[in-house]
Motif scaffolding. Structure first.
Motif, PDB file in Angstrom:
ATOM      1  N   THR A 109       0.846  -1.192   0.000  1.00 43.06           N
ATOM      2  CA  THR A 109       0.000   0.000   0.000  1.00 43.06           C
ATOM      3  C   THR A 109       0.882   1.243   0.000  1.00 43.06           C
ATOM      4  OG1 THR A 109      -1.810   1.158   1.108  1.00 43.06           O
ATOM      5  CG2 THR A 109      -0.184   0.102   2.519  1.00 43.06           C
ATOM      6  N   ARG A 135      -2.389   3.708   6.608  1.00 40.30           N
ATOM      7  CA  ARG A 135      -2.123   2.279   6.751  1.00 40.30           C
ATOM      8  C   ARG A 135      -0.657   2.020   7.062  1.00 40.30           C
ATOM      9  NH1 ARG A 135      -5.403  -0.750   1.960  1.00 40.30           N
ATOM     10  NH2 ARG A 135      -7.496  -0.407   2.794  1.00 40.30           N
ATOM     11  N   GLU A 137      -6.013   3.284  12.052  1.00 42.33           N
ATOM     12  CA  GLU A 137      -7.260   2.765  11.470  1.00 42.33           C
ATOM     13  C   GLU A 137      -8.302   3.854  11.431  1.00 42.33           C
ATOM     14  OE1 GLU A 137      -7.762  -0.196  10.103  1.00 42.33           O
ATOM     15  OE2 GLU A 137      -5.667  -0.694  10.516  1.00 42.33           O
TER      16      GLU A 137
END
Length: 117
Positions: A106, A111, A116
């Motif tokens: 990613t 992330r 989160e």
């Protein structure tokens, strides 16, 4: 104020706004592009402040006998150096972003930091 000064001022302001907007994104590649836009906006600003009016500094017959103003070549040389360094830095940052994607799968900054949402 001349029309060219107003147009350049608005253009530089837009470049800084777009660069700031991109730097505040969550995507790593957009952050890199934002830094690129900010550095180019700075280069345009420096060229504008160095003077865009005047003649080239390499014309013959210097001596100041009624000639127009000469554009400062130092600012142009510094901006040229900044463009070359910026190109190398951009290539390096894009390679690092690619390696981050290969390692983590990613390029989302949240992330990568473990946040989160």
């Amino acid at each position: 104020m001349r029309v060219t000064e107003v147009v350049l001022s608005v253009g530089i302001g837009m470049l800084f706004a777009i660069g700031t907007f991109l730097v505040l994104r969550r995507d790593l590649v957009r952050v890199i592009f934002g830094v690129i836009v900010l550095s180019q906006a700075t280069n345009v600003y420096l060229i504008t402040m160095g003077g865009i009016q005047g003649v080239a500094p390499v014309v013959g017959g210097h001596g100041g006998h009624g000639e127009t103003a000469v554009t400062d070549p130092l600012v142009q040389a510094l901006v040229l150096t900044a463009v070359v360094i910026g190109l190398a830095t951009t290539a390096f940052a894009l390679v690092l972003a690619y390696r981050v994607y290969e390692e983590h799968g990613t390029i989302d900054l949240d992330r990568l930091q473990g946040v989160e949402r």
